[in-house]
Design a protein around this motif. Structure first.
Motif, PDB file in Angstrom:
ATOM      1  N   SER A 143     -40.368 -31.475 -66.771  1.00  0.00           N
ATOM      2  CA  SER A 143     -40.013 -31.253 -65.368  1.00  0.00           C
ATOM      3  C   SER A 143     -38.521 -31.314 -65.105  1.00  0.00           C
ATOM      4  O   SER A 143     -38.073 -30.977 -64.010  1.00  0.00           O
ATOM      5  CB  SER A 143     -40.707 -32.300 -64.487  1.00  0.00           C
ATOM      6  OG  SER A 143     -42.095 -32.252 -64.679  1.00  0.00           O
ATOM      7  N   PRO A 184     -43.353 -24.938 -66.651  1.00  0.00           N
ATOM      8  CA  PRO A 184     -44.353 -24.305 -65.782  1.00  0.00           C
ATOM      9  C   PRO A 184     -44.475 -25.082 -64.475  1.00  0.00           C
ATOM     10  O   PRO A 184     -44.654 -26.298 -64.491  1.00  0.00           O
ATOM     11  CB  PRO A 184     -45.646 -24.414 -66.611  1.00  0.00           C
ATOM     12  CG  PRO A 184     -45.436 -25.583 -67.508  1.00  0.00           C
ATOM     13  CD  PRO A 184     -43.954 -25.741 -67.724  1.00  0.00           C
ATOM     14  N   LEU A 185     -44.371 -24.376 -63.351  1.00  0.00           N
ATOM     15  CA  LEU A 185     -44.462 -25.077 -62.055  1.00  0.00           C
ATOM     16  C   LEU A 185     -45.921 -25.112 -61.614  1.00  0.00           C
ATOM     17  O   LEU A 185     -46.332 -24.442 -60.666  1.00  0.00           O
ATOM     18  CB  LEU A 185     -43.605 -24.377 -61.004  1.00  0.00           C
ATOM     19  CG  LEU A 185     -42.125 -24.212 -61.326  1.00  0.00           C
ATOM     20  CD1 LEU A 185     -41.353 -23.768 -60.100  1.00  0.00           C
ATOM     21  CD2 LEU A 185     -41.525 -25.495 -61.890  1.00  0.00           C
ATOM     22  N   GLU A 211     -52.034 -34.226 -59.806  1.00  0.00           N
ATOM     23  CA  GLU A 211     -51.679 -35.647 -59.890  1.00  0.00           C
ATOM     24  C   GLU A 211     -52.395 -36.328 -61.061  1.00  0.00           C
ATOM     25  O   GLU A 211     -52.171 -37.504 -61.315  1.00  0.00           O
ATOM     26  CB  GLU A 211     -52.017 -36.345 -58.563  1.00  0.00           C
ATOM     27  CG  GLU A 211     -53.493 -36.563 -58.269  1.00  0.00           C
ATOM     28  CD  GLU A 211     -54.235 -35.305 -57.810  1.00  0.00           C
ATOM     29  OE1 GLU A 211     -53.674 -34.199 -57.913  1.00  0.00           O
ATOM     30  OE2 GLU A 211     -55.397 -35.435 -57.365  1.00  0.00           O
ATOM     31  N   SER A 245     -39.759 -30.654 -55.721  1.00  0.00           N
ATOM     32  CA  SER A 245     -40.812 -31.371 -56.446  1.00  0.00           C
ATOM     33  C   SER A 245     -40.522 -32.874 -56.590  1.00  0.00           C
ATOM     34  O   SER A 245     -41.391 -33.693 -56.291  1.00  0.00           O
ATOM     35  CB  SER A 245     -40.961 -30.740 -57.843  1.00  0.00           C
ATOM     36  OG  SER A 245     -41.894 -31.437 -58.615  1.00  0.00           O
ATOM     37  N   HIS A 263     -42.376 -36.208 -54.390  1.00  0.00           N
ATOM     38  CA  HIS A 263     -43.111 -37.273 -55.077  1.00  0.00           C
ATOM     39  C   HIS A 263     -42.513 -38.647 -54.760  1.00  0.00           C
ATOM     40  O   HIS A 263     -43.238 -39.605 -54.504  1.00  0.00           O
ATOM     41  CB  HIS A 263     -43.127 -37.028 -56.590  1.00  0.00           C
ATOM     42  CG  HIS A 263     -44.166 -36.024 -57.012  1.00  0.00           C
ATOM     43  ND1 HIS A 263     -43.959 -34.663 -56.937  1.00  0.00           N
ATOM     44  CD2 HIS A 263     -45.426 -36.182 -57.479  1.00  0.00           C
ATOM     45  CE1 HIS A 263     -45.037 -34.032 -57.348  1.00  0.00           C
ATOM     46  NE2 HIS A 263     -45.949 -34.917 -57.687  1.00  0.00           N
ATOM     47  N   ARG A 272     -52.255 -38.436 -52.627  1.00  0.00           N
ATOM     48  CA  ARG A 272     -52.533 -37.605 -53.827  1.00  0.00           C
ATOM     49  C   ARG A 272     -51.271 -37.573 -54.699  1.00  0.00           C
ATOM     50  O   ARG A 272     -51.333 -37.878 -55.887  1.00  0.00           O
ATOM     51  CB  ARG A 272     -52.954 -36.181 -53.445  1.00  0.00           C
ATOM     52  CG  ARG A 272     -53.372 -35.358 -54.673  1.00  0.00           C
ATOM     53  CD  ARG A 272     -53.631 -33.899 -54.357  1.00  0.00           C
ATOM     54  NE  ARG A 272     -52.436 -33.122 -54.115  1.00  0.00           N
ATOM     55  CZ  ARG A 272     -51.594 -32.689 -55.060  1.00  0.00           C
ATOM     56  NH1 ARG A 272     -51.817 -32.971 -56.331  1.00  0.00           N
ATOM     57  NH2 ARG A 272     -50.528 -31.981 -54.741  1.00  0.00           N
ATOM     58  N   LEU A 273     -50.144 -37.231 -54.117  1.00  0.00           N
ATOM     59  CA  LEU A 273     -48.902 -37.182 -54.897  1.00  0.00           C
ATOM     60  C   LEU A 273     -48.574 -38.564 -55.480  1.00  0.00           C
ATOM     61  O   LEU A 273     -48.147 -38.680 -56.629  1.00  0.00           O
ATOM     62  CB  LEU A 273     -47.729 -36.705 -54.037  1.00  0.00           C
ATOM     63  CG  LEU A 273     -47.676 -35.227 -53.653  1.00  0.00           C
ATOM     64  CD1 LEU A 273     -46.392 -34.934 -52.896  1.00  0.00           C
ATOM     65  CD2 LEU A 273     -47.765 -34.326 -54.884  1.00  0.00           C
ATOM     66  N   MET A 280     -44.748 -40.486 -66.403  1.00  0.00           N
ATOM     67  CA  MET A 280     -44.119 -39.183 -66.223  1.00  0.00           C
ATOM     68  C   MET A 280     -43.060 -39.232 -65.117  1.00  0.00           C
ATOM     69  O   MET A 280     -41.935 -38.760 -65.291  1.00  0.00           O
ATOM     70  CB  MET A 280     -45.181 -38.134 -65.869  1.00  0.00           C
ATOM     71  CG  MET A 280     -44.585 -36.831 -65.416  1.00  0.00           C
ATOM     72  SD  MET A 280     -45.837 -35.674 -64.866  1.00  0.00           S
ATOM     73  CE  MET A 280     -44.797 -34.642 -63.822  1.00  0.00           C
ATOM     74  N   TRP A 281     -43.400 -39.854 -63.976  1.00  0.00           N
ATOM     75  CA  TRP A 281     -42.481 -39.831 -62.832  1.00  0.00           C
ATOM     76  C   TRP A 281     -41.336 -40.815 -62.966  1.00  0.00           C
ATOM     77  O   TRP A 281     -40.239 -40.585 -62.457  1.00  0.00           O
ATOM     78  CB  TRP A 281     -43.248 -39.949 -61.514  1.00  0.00           C
ATOM     79  CG  TRP A 281     -43.879 -38.624 -61.228  1.00  0.00           C
ATOM     80  CD1 TRP A 281     -45.180 -38.266 -61.475  1.00  0.00           C
ATOM     81  CD2 TRP A 281     -43.204 -37.450 -60.763  1.00  0.00           C
ATOM     82  NE1 TRP A 281     -45.351 -36.936 -61.170  1.00  0.00           N
ATOM     83  CE2 TRP A 281     -44.172 -36.404 -60.735  1.00  0.00           C
ATOM     84  CE3 TRP A 281     -41.904 -37.155 -60.366  1.00  0.00           C
ATOM     85  CZ2 TRP A 281     -43.848 -35.107 -60.320  1.00  0.00           C
ATOM     86  CZ3 TRP A 281     -41.581 -35.866 -59.954  1.00  0.00           C
ATOM     87  CH2 TRP A 281     -42.556 -34.867 -59.935  1.00  0.00           C
TER      88      TRP A 281
HETATM   89  O1  LIG Z   1     -49.464 -32.042 -58.097  1.00  0.00           O
HETATM   90  C1  LIG Z   1     -48.544 -31.432 -57.547  1.00  0.00           C
HETATM   91  O2  LIG Z   1     -48.569 -31.152 -56.338  1.00  0.00           O
HETATM   92  C2  LIG Z   1     -47.360 -31.024 -58.308  1.00  0.00           C
HETATM   93  O3  LIG Z   1     -46.318 -30.827 -57.727  1.00  0.00           O
HETATM   94  C3  LIG Z   1     -47.523 -30.841 -59.765  1.00  0.00           C
HETATM   95  C4  LIG Z   1     -46.250 -30.713 -60.533  1.00  0.00           C
HETATM   96  C5  LIG Z   1     -45.637 -31.862 -60.999  1.00  0.00           C
HETATM   97  C6  LIG Z   1     -44.494 -31.770 -61.754  1.00  0.00           C
HETATM   98  C7  LIG Z   1     -43.946 -30.541 -62.044  1.00  0.00           C
HETATM   99  O4  LIG Z   1     -42.844 -30.483 -62.785  1.00  0.00           O
HETATM  100  C8  LIG Z   1     -44.545 -29.378 -61.594  1.00  0.00           C
HETATM  101  C9  LIG Z   1     -45.716 -29.467 -60.840  1.00  0.00           C
END
Ligand SMILES: O=C(O)C(=O)Cc1ccc(O)cc1
Ligand SMILES: NC(=O)C1=CN([C@@H]2O[C@H](COP(=O)(O)OP(=O)(O)OC[C@H]3O[C@@H](n4cnc5c(N)ncnc54)[C@H](O)[C@@H]3O)[C@@H](O)[C@H]2O)C=CC1
Length: 307
Positions: free
Chosen positions: A101, A125-126, A130, A190, A194, A228-229, A236-237
């Protein structure tokens, strides 16, 4: 109809993204052989139970032997470790890509390990949810979604074309950007959403005057969307925040300024200011729907594969 694009594809990391790619490769018949590697024995066993590949190993170094395409799908903070492990066994002419990401940090971690003759093409890939882990993935996740490449200046056009064909086969639309720009764009669209979600759910959880059961019982759909987010993978985050620090801090500073403006307008009863902002932001939603980027729409993502 199946089109073999690569003889052997190695997937390192088999969580939500890696396992979705594996499912698509199988469904579309894009490789003769899929080799799967992940750090934990338990996750690897689960990937095998799900039948996601043809060969399985916890050794990333073993997994990449003779691979034509290697896709690294691990938390961005682990990119450097993986690159270091696999570097000695990468085949000349192989394409090495990732799905992280954040891009500038991934490039800084991986590029120094990539041997001459191996084509390293960072990607993102976008598309996602969650959820995490191999059970969370599904075929078709990338349909109709953008995949951004951040190629290095010396990137080989033929290798880039092959990777482009791969993501197009998965139904994605391709864009290219420089990594710093990617990281700024993603920080606002993005990463900040989050962080805001983690924050608001944390704030609700900390309130002394409203109980947790009230938050759960009366959660309106707006709050539910945030939860959800905020249920997204913590590892990962954490890594995204630590590895896109500058762009995120820049966007958070702007966000805080704008929030202070709103706060002041509410305090002083400046309804016209509130109305003007709310009317302006409403048009952004309409533009997203018009651009075909509304994932809730019933036919979202159908254009690429169904023509
Ligand atoms: O779950 C969601 O709404 C997201 O936004 C998913 C997502 C998370 C991270 C990325 O780098 C790309 C897409
Ligand atoms: N979740 C999402 O919606 C999206 C995630 N991404 C990116 O994709 C990457 C993977 O994310 P997910 O699949 O969601 O995560 P996940 O948590 O579902 O899967 C991560 C996988 O990496 C493995 N792993 C972790 N460290 C490793 C190491 N050192 N060596 C080998 N394997 C290791 C884990 O065992 C697991 O199989 C991340 O970089 C993330 O930023 C990109 C787009 C969307």
């Amino acid at each position: 109809m199946s089109t073999i694009l690569f003889n052997r594809i190695t997937l390192i990391g088999i969580g939500l993204i890696g396992s979705s790619i594996a499912r698509d490769i199988k469904a579309l018949g894009l490789a003769h052989e899929v080799v799967i590697s992940t750090r934990s024995e338990a996750t690897l066993k689960r990937a095998e139970e799900l039948g996601l590949g043809d060969r399985y190993t916890v050794s990333a170094a073993e997994a990449v032997r003779d691979a034509d395409l290697i896709i690294v799908s691990v938390p961005v903070g682990s990119s450097g470790t993986v690159a270091e492990q696999i570097a000695p066994n990468l085949k000349p002419g192989a394409i090495l890509t990732d799905v992280g990401s954040t891009k500038a940090s991934v490039i800084a971690q991986m590029a120094p390990h990539v041997p001459e003759g191996v084509h390293f093409i960072p990607g993102h890939p976008l598309a996602g949810t969650e959820k995490s882990g191999p059970d969370a993935g599904f075929a078709g996740l990338f349909r109709g979604r953008w995949c951004i490449f951040t190629p290095l200046p010396e990137t080989d056009e033929t290798a880039l074309g092959k990777l482009r064909d791969f993501w197009i086969a998965l139904g994605s639309r391709i864009d290219e950007m420089d990594p710093q720009h990617h990281d700024k764009v993603l920080a606002i669209v993005s990463h900040l959403p989050h962080i805001i979600a983690y924050n608001i759910v944390g704030t609700a959880d900390d309130l002394e005057t409203v109980t947790e059961s009230e938050v759960i019982k009366y959660s309106a759909s707006g709050f539910r969307d945030f939860t959800r987010l905020a249920a997204s993978d913590p590892t990962m985050w954490r890594d995204v925040c630590l590895h896109n620090k500058d762009a995120i801090l820049e966007m958070l500073a702007r966000f805080s300024e704008d929030l202070a403006y709103l706060q002041r307008a509410i305090r002083w009863g400046e309804g016209d200011k509130l109305f003007e902002l709310f009317a302006r932001t409403r048009t952004i939603r309409r533009s997203i729907v018009q651009a075909g980027q509304d994932v809730d729409a019933p036919d979202f993502g159908r254009h690429a594969l169904d023509k």
